[in-house]
Scaffold this motif. Structure first.
Motif, PDB file in Angstrom:
ATOM      1  N   VAL A 182      -5.916   1.932  -0.258  1.00  0.00           N
ATOM      2  CA  VAL A 182      -5.323   3.211  -0.667  1.00  0.00           C
ATOM      3  C   VAL A 182      -6.459   4.110  -1.126  1.00  0.00           C
TER       4      VAL A 182
ATOM      5  N   ALA B 289       0.834  -1.209   0.000  1.00  0.00           N
ATOM      6  CA  ALA B 289       0.000   0.000   0.000  1.00  0.00           C
ATOM      7  C   ALA B 289       0.864   1.254   0.000  1.00  0.00           C
TER       8      ALA B 289
ATOM      9  N   THR C 109      -2.716   6.024   2.396  1.00  0.00           N
ATOM     10  CA  THR C 109      -2.997   4.636   2.737  1.00  0.00           C
ATOM     11  C   THR C 109      -4.042   4.550   3.844  1.00  0.00           C
TER      12      THR C 109
END
Length: 549
Positions: free
Chosen positions: A471, A424, A442
């Motif tokens: 995300v 991420a 994130t």
């Protein structure tokens, strides 16, 4: 001693009498009916832009005789219909109430889901599937729920909207009924077995009255001479989407001839007559359910959806959207006049707002040198796959991209001995390099940090740890994922967040404010007016300026 006892009895009697009078005063401050009006995709500037052409009985009546908030905004992302209706009525944001979109990717079921779909229930009103709905995905109570609880489940709550989600979510979990319009070949108002076993007789009479057909027999022409619509761009332009069967998106729109090519009754959703039909049905509900006639407070939640369909197709600068709002003004006047007649002026309270606003058509903005752009999910997905291949040697880490969120495939990531957090982080760092992406954050950042202001605060308010992606993305201003004709909404920028909030009627003072308020402030304000508990997830505040002290 006798004199003392008599004095005490006399004082006690006075106090009891005072208490009874006080309770009587409190009871008289409560309206017999609350009417919540949400106009789908209404920008605040529609009030000011078209002001000179509005009559005195619609928007102007609410503004001049009630309290207007001129700087009211949504305080979360995404600004979509289901999310907006839910936030207005729950007094909180998606991080609490759980409605994070109209549709969203369910990371547990591994599929896209719709906010009010519920296969546990059946359609009431016909044999189709359009009524398999309920509000069960909404995790908190609404002000309509709290009113029912406060009155020991007495009083009636009715939700009405062309869109199912716009009728169901405001009405709450405890509503007597919610009704929405089933288009296509049907053309009837329907409901769900969640509420009812069968439609009431007044709704059946309405469905068989031929009202929808009456509206579809008329072409859509402008209410006034089109040459006077100086507040909008030229009627013939390259930024609007014509109806199927039209060569150009210009007036008049020949609805009778276009009907068959635009899914029959469904075309009424996309013209101002859809709002008129909604008022007709709302009036029938007021009469049929005897709303505002009992010893308890009733609640009618009405949503006008045709404004949104018109805005999507023609854009916010079109003559079509202007004509739609001029006609909306007339329909609003009809509804208020009916409330005067049936409930009585001074016996009801109204609030009016929107579920979101909208951006100008980006291709139009670009034509006048204002920065704007279009975003391609397909190109973005290909780009992210190239990123994961470069850093992790894999292209199967992306499970879904939707609503400007990225959902990662945790199983594939773990098989490669990487962590979701690490993947991420890399995606967020590289997503910002893609054209059209302005910010990327994130889920871990959403959980561990606090953004107290700005657009990241809005993003955090819309982030639900249980349901949202790994995300989260913020597109650049005036950048949308949409065709180049017509427009949409969903961002946290002012063009999507700035909407009207108008209060009117019983318990409401006359005035206005340009202080900043948030859409979630409506629910605690109405709850305070009614003397009931706030919705159980409420994070809004009372707008004291709007209430009679």
């Amino acid at each position: 001693m006798k004199i003392y006892i008599k004095s005490c009895v006399f004082i006690f009697a006075i106090l009891c009498s005072f208490g009874k009078n006080l309770n009587a005063q409190r009871n008289t401050t409560k309206p017999k009916l609350v009417v919540g009006i949400i106009i789908d995709q209404m920008r605040y500037d529609y009030l000011t832009r078209f002001e000179s052409k509005y009559g005195d009985g619609g928007f102007k009546r609410l503004i001049n005789g009630g309290f207007s908030l001129e700087n009211a905004h949504f305080n979360y992302i995404p600004t979509y219909t289901a999310v907006g209706h839910t936030s207005v009525y729950t007094g909180t944001t998606p991080d609490n109430h759980g409605i994070i979109g109209n549709n969203w990717y369910d990371k547990y079921e591994k599929k896209s889901i719709y906010c009010v779909d519920d296969a546990n229930y059946k359609t009431v009103g016909n044999n189709g599937d359009g009524g398999k709905k309920s509000p069960y995905r909404m995790l908190t109570t609404t002000m309509t729920d709290q009113l029912k609880l406060a009155q020991n489940m007495n009083g009636k709550t009715i939700g009405i909207g062309i869109k199912d989600r716009s009728a169901i979510l405001p009405a709450g979990h405890t509503a007597n009924a919610a009704y929405w319009f089933d288009g296509g070949s049907v053309g009837h108002w329907i409901s769900s077995s969640y509420y009812l076993k069968k439609l009431p007789s007044w709704a059946i009479r309405f469905n068989t009255s031929g009202k929808a057909d009456e509206y579809l027999k008329k072409p859509w022409n402008t209410l006034y001479d089109i040459s006077t619509y100086n507040e909008s761009i030229a009627d013939d332009n390259n930024f609007e989407e014509p109806f199927k069967g039209e060569d150009k998106p210009i007036f008049p729109h020949n609805i009778p001839s276009l009907r068959s090519k635009n899914n029959n009754y469904s075309i009424i959703k996309a013209i101002p007559a859809g709002n008129s039909l909604t008022v007709d049905f709302a009036k029938a509900a007021i009469d049929g359910e005897n709303l505002g006639q009992s010893d308890f407070t009733d609640f009618l939640a009405v949503s006008f959806s045709s404004t949104d369909y018109v805005g999507h197709q023609f854009g916010v600068d079109s003559k079509e959207i202007q004509d739609t709002y001029l006609r909306m003004d007339k329909d609003l006047e009809r509804l208020l006049n009916h409330l005067d007649k049936k409930v009585g002026q001074g016996n009801y309270t109204v609030f009016l707002t929107a579920d979101h606003a909208a951006v100008q058509v980006p291709s139009y903005l670009k034509s006048i040198k204002i920065p704007a752009n279009y975003f391609s999910y397909k190109k973005f997905e290909d780009y992210l796959k190239s990123v994961t291949k470069k850093y992790f040697g894999a292209e199967d880490f992306i499970e879904n991209i939707s609503n400007f969120q990225v959902f990662l495939n945790k199983e594939n990531i773990e098989k490669k001995n990487f962590t979701v957090t690490n993947v991420a982080d890399v995606i967020a760092e590289n997503a910002i390099l893609f054209k059209g992406i302005y910010k990327s954050v994130t889920a871990k950042s959403m959980q561990s940090g606090t953004f107290s202001k700005g657009i990241l605060n809005y993003l955090q308010n819309g982030y639900n740890q249980k349901f949202s992606g790994d995300v989260l993305l913020v597109p650049s201003p005036s950048t949308i994922s949409y065709p180049k004709k017509g427009s949409t909404h969903g961002s946290g920028y002012s063009y999507d967040t700035h909407v009207p909030i108008l209060f009117y009627g019983k318990g409401i003072t006359v005035g206005s404010s340009n202080k900043k308020f948030e859409i979630i402030d409506i629910a605690p304000t109405i709850s305070n007016l009614l003397g009931i508990e706030f919705p159980n997830g409420n994070t809004g505040k009372i707008i004291r300026e709007a209430l009679i002290k």
